[in-house]
Design a protein around this motif. Structure first.
Motif, short mmCIF file in Angstrom:
data_model
loop_
_atom_site.label_atom_id
_atom_site.label_comp_id
_atom_site.label_asym_id
_atom_site.label_seq_id
_atom_site.Cartn_x
_atom_site.Cartn_y
_atom_site.Cartn_z
N HIS A 172 -61.68 -39.57 -12.19
CA HIS A 172 -61.23 -40.18 -10.87
C HIS A 172 -60.15 -41.33 -11.38
CE1 HIS A 172 -65.19 -38.80 -8.88
NE2 HIS A 172 -64.51 -37.87 -9.33
N SER A 173 -60.21 -41.38 -12.85
CA SER A 173 -58.94 -42.52 -13.34
C SER A 173 -58.59 -41.92 -14.55
CB SER A 173 -59.71 -43.97 -13.16
OG SER A 173 -60.74 -43.95 -14.31
N GLY A 174 -57.94 -42.50 -15.22
CA GLY A 174 -57.38 -42.05 -16.71
C GLY A 174 -56.30 -41.06 -16.82
N ASP A 175 -56.15 -40.57 -17.95
CA ASP A 175 -54.99 -39.70 -18.28
C ASP A 175 -55.40 -38.11 -17.54
OD1 ASP A 175 -53.95 -41.41 -19.86
OD2 ASP A 175 -54.42 -40.57 -21.58
N LEU A 176 -56.71 -38.09 -16.87
CA LEU A 176 -56.80 -36.49 -16.56
C LEU A 176 -57.20 -36.79 -15.15
CD1 LEU A 176 -58.68 -35.08 -19.64
CD2 LEU A 176 -56.19 -34.91 -19.01
N ALA A 177 -56.95 -37.82 -14.35
CA ALA A 177 -57.16 -38.04 -13.13
C ALA A 177 -56.42 -36.98 -12.17
CB ALA A 177 -56.72 -39.41 -12.66
N SER A 178 -55.41 -36.45 -12.78
CA SER A 178 -54.57 -35.40 -11.82
C SER A 178 -55.50 -34.18 -11.55
CB SER A 178 -53.38 -35.01 -12.57
OG SER A 178 -53.63 -34.47 -13.70
N TYR A 179 -56.65 -33.81 -12.26
CA TYR A 179 -57.49 -32.72 -12.40
C TYR A 179 -58.62 -33.27 -11.57
CZ TYR A 179 -55.42 -31.13 -16.47
OH TYR A 179 -54.48 -30.54 -17.54
N GLY A 180 -58.89 -34.36 -11.54
CA GLY A 180 -60.44 -34.80 -11.02
C GLY A 180 -60.28 -35.12 -9.58
N VAL A 181 -59.00 -36.15 -9.32
CA VAL A 181 -58.98 -36.58 -7.72
C VAL A 181 -58.77 -35.50 -6.78
CG1 VAL A 181 -57.49 -38.16 -6.61
CG2 VAL A 181 -58.10 -38.93 -8.68
N PRO A 182 -58.28 -34.44 -7.19
CA PRO A 182 -58.03 -33.32 -6.07
C PRO A 182 -59.30 -32.79 -5.69
CG PRO A 182 -56.18 -33.24 -7.66
CD PRO A 182 -56.96 -34.33 -8.26
N SER A 183 -60.25 -32.64 -6.81
CA SER A 183 -61.68 -32.15 -6.43
C SER A 183 -62.30 -33.25 -5.68
CB SER A 183 -62.51 -31.84 -7.92
OG SER A 183 -61.79 -30.96 -8.56
N LEU A 184 -62.10 -34.47 -5.95
CA LEU A 184 -63.06 -35.50 -5.39
C LEU A 184 -62.65 -35.43 -3.73
CD1 LEU A 184 -64.69 -38.05 -5.10
CD2 LEU A 184 -62.65 -39.37 -5.79
N ASN A 185 -61.30 -35.17 -3.47
CA ASN A 185 -60.64 -35.25 -2.22
C ASN A 185 -60.97 -34.19 -1.46
OD1 ASN A 185 -59.14 -37.43 -2.75
ND2 ASN A 185 -57.29 -36.62 -3.15
N ALA A 186 -61.11 -32.93 -2.00
CA ALA A 186 -61.82 -31.73 -1.60
C ALA A 186 -63.22 -31.90 -1.04
CB ALA A 186 -61.79 -30.54 -2.65
N ALA A 187 -64.02 -32.45 -1.67
CA ALA A 187 -65.35 -32.88 -1.28
C ALA A 187 -65.44 -33.72 -0.14
CB ALA A 187 -66.25 -33.57 -2.61
N LYS A 188 -64.31 -34.97 -0.16
CA LYS A 188 -64.40 -35.61 1.03
C LYS A 188 -63.89 -34.96 2.26
CE LYS A 188 -62.82 -39.79 -1.50
NZ LYS A 188 -61.84 -40.95 -1.91
N VAL A 189 -62.77 -34.18 2.00
CA VAL A 189 -62.55 -33.10 3.26
C VAL A 189 -63.62 -32.34 3.95
CG1 VAL A 189 -60.82 -31.28 4.12
CG2 VAL A 189 -60.15 -33.43 2.73
N VAL A 190 -64.39 -31.65 2.99
CA VAL A 190 -65.50 -30.60 3.28
C VAL A 190 -66.57 -31.67 4.05
CG1 VAL A 190 -67.15 -29.04 2.65
CG2 VAL A 190 -64.87 -28.91 1.77
N ILE A 191 -67.02 -32.41 3.49
CA ILE A 191 -68.18 -33.29 3.88
C ILE A 191 -67.97 -33.93 5.03
CG2 ILE A 191 -69.51 -35.33 3.49
CD1 ILE A 191 -69.40 -34.53 0.59
N ALA A 192 -66.73 -34.47 5.27
CA ALA A 192 -66.33 -35.18 6.81
C ALA A 192 -66.20 -34.23 7.81
CB ALA A 192 -64.65 -35.82 6.41
N GLU A 193 -65.93 -32.82 7.42
CA GLU A 193 -65.72 -31.79 8.40
C GLU A 193 -67.44 -31.51 8.99
OE1 GLU A 193 -63.67 -27.67 9.67
OE2 GLU A 193 -63.48 -28.56 7.80
N VAL A 194 -68.17 -31.21 7.82
CA VAL A 194 -69.59 -30.79 8.17
C VAL A 194 -70.29 -32.06 8.84
CG1 VAL A 194 -71.73 -30.25 7.10
CG2 VAL A 194 -69.80 -29.36 5.95
#
Length: 376
Positions: free
Chosen positions: A35-57
Motif C-alpha cells: 500500500h506504499s513503496g515502489d510497488l504500491a501501483s500493484y497493491g493500492v488498486p487491490s485495496l481500492n477494489a476491496a473498499k468498493v466491494v465491501i461498501a456495496e455489500v
C-alpha cells in the motif's frame, strides 16, 4: 448495471436465508499488500477494489446479517514486513484475507494463515508452488500462475516472434525467477537456444554490465522476470546503449506506472495479463464503482482484487459461516460472476474460467494482441 448486480443479488438471497435475527459484530476482512513503496501501483488498486466491494455489500445489508469491516495492512511486498502484517491481521481476528500481492510476501505468510486456519486469496501472486502439493489448503488466487503465463508467453515467443535465440534476466525473486524459469524450460524443449541467463539486482542503479552481455549475446528477444521498477530502469539503459532487443515479461509489466517510468523506451514491450473483459456487465459495474468512489479509472490488478473480494464474501454467504473449512468448501463448489468472467476454483486454489492474453505497448498504450489462452 442490473446485470452487473447478479452476483450481489444471488449473495443477498443467501444472506436473507442465513442472517440471524439480531445483528452481530462485524465480519473482519483483512487486506494485505503493498500500500506504499515502489510497488504500491500493484497493491493500492487491490485495496481500492476491496473498499468498493465491501461498501456495496454493506449498503445492501452486509453478509449473514453483519456488516463487513476492512482491516488493511501494508507489507510493501517485503516478506519480512508481510509476516508482521499477517501476524497483526491474525491478532485482529480477521475471518479471511484478500492478499498478499507479491509472491515472496505471500509465500512468507501462508504458514501463519494455515496454522490460524484463515482463508487468504491473492489477486496477483503467481508462483506455482503456492498452490502445488496441497501444502497451503486455505490459499486461493484470482491470477494465472507462472506456468500458465509461461504456456502463453513461450508460445508467443515461438510462434509470434519466431525466436531462435533467447536471453533471460530475472530479479532472483520468487515471482521473477519463476516466470523466467518456466519460460526457459518450455522454450529449450522446443529447441530455442539460451544465449544468456542471469539475475539482476532490483535496486541497482547501473545495469551496464548486463546490457553489454545482452549486446554480445544478440538474442531475438529478452524474457524478463520481475517487477516494473526494475524493468523500466533496465530498459532505459538498454535503449540508451543502443540495445534494441525486444522485451517480454509477466503481468507485473502491464502497469501504467511502467509506461510512465520507461517513457518512450517502453514502446514495443510485450506482457501477459488477464484477457480484456471490458464488455462484461460485471466489469462495467466494477469500473463504475471505482470511478464513483475514487473519481478515476482503476490501476493494475484492480479487477483481480475485486474478483477476489467478491469470491471471499460470496463464499462466506454460501457457507452461512466464517468457519474456514466451510468457506473453503464454498469456494471450491460455487462459481462466482466477476469482472474477469465466471470463476471457479480448483482443489489446489487456482482459478479457472479466466482468460490470459499477450499485450504490447503501442503509441504509449497497452494493446491486446490475438494471442490468448483460457485457464482450466
Amino acid at each position: 448495471m442490473k446485470k452487473g448486480m447478479t452476483w450481489l443479488a444471488a449473495m443477498a438471497f443467501c444472506v436473507a436465508i442465513a442472517a440471524p435475527a439480531m445483528a452481530a459484530d462485524p465480519i473482519k476482512i483483512g487486506v494485505a499488500g503493498a500500500h506504499s513503496g515502489d510497488l504500491a501501483s500493484y497493491g493500492v488498486p487491490s485495496l481500492n477494489a476491496a473498499k468498493v466491494v465491501i461498501a456495496e455489500v454493506n449498503a445492501n445489508g452486509g453478509v449473514l446479517g453483519r456488516q463487513i469491516e476492512l482491516i488493511a495492512q501494508d507489507d510493501q511486498c517485503k516478506p519480512e514486513l508481510a509476516t508482521n502484517a499477517a501476524t497483526k491481521l491474525i491478532s485482529d481476528k480477521v475471518s479471511v484475507v484478500m492478499g498478499h500481492i507479491c509472491s515472496g510476501a505471500t509465500k512468507a505468510t501462508l504458514p501463519l494463515y494455515t496454522e490460524a486456519k484463515i482463508v487468504s486469496m491473492s489477486p496477483s501472486a503467481t508462483t506455482p508452488s503456492l498452490t502445488e502439493g496441497g501444502t497451503n489448503p486455505y490459499f486461493f488466487r484470482t491470477i494465472a500462475n507462472d506456468k500458465a503465463q509461461a504456456k502463453l508467453t513461450s508460445a508467443f515467443v515461438l510462434n509470434g516472434i519466431k525466436a531462435k535465440k533467447v536471453a533471460y534476466l530475472h530479479d532472483n525473486g520468487d515471482y521473477g525467477k519463476g516466470f523466467v524459469d518456466n519460460n526457459r524450460e518450455v522454450l529449450e524443449k522446443a529447441g530455442v537456444e539460451t544465449v544468456l541467463y542471469e539475475a539482476v539486482t532490483p535496486d541497482a542503479v547501473d545495469f551496464s554490465a548486463v546490457v553489454r552481455k545482452l549486446r554480445r549475446a544478440k538474442p531475438d528477444i529478452l524474457v524478463f522476470g520481475g517487477y516494473q521498477p526494475t524493468a523500466s530502469k533496465l530498459l532505459q539503459q538498454m535503449r540508451r546503449d543502443h540495445v534494441t532487443t525486444a522485451m517480454i515479461g509477466p503481468d507485473g509489466l502491464k502497469d501504467e506506472a511502467f509506461i510512465k517510468m520507461a517513457g518512450k523506451d517502453a514502446e514495443g514491450v510485450y506482457a501477459s495479463y488477464p484477457k480484456d473483459t471490458s464488455n462484461l456487465p460485471a466489469y462495467k459495474h466494477a469500473l463504475e464503482g471505482h470511478v464513483k468512489m475514487f473519481g478515476s479509472d482503476p490501476g493494475s490488478f484492480y479487477y483481480n482484487g475485486y474478483a477476489a473480494t467478491q469470491a471471499l464474501v460470496n463464499a462466506i454467504a454460501k457457507a452461512g459461516s466464517t468457519d474456514a473449512a466451510k468457506v473453503v468448501e464454498a469456494l471450491r463448489t460455487t462459481p462466482v460472476d466477476t469482472p474477469l468472467g465466471k470463476l471457479t476454483f480448483s482443489k489446489t486454489g487456482d482459478a479457472a474460467g479466466m482468460g490470459l492474453s499477450i499485450y504490447q505497448i503501442k503509441d504509449g498504450k497497452f494493446v491486446e494482441l490475438n494471442h490468448s489462452i483460457t485457464l482450466d
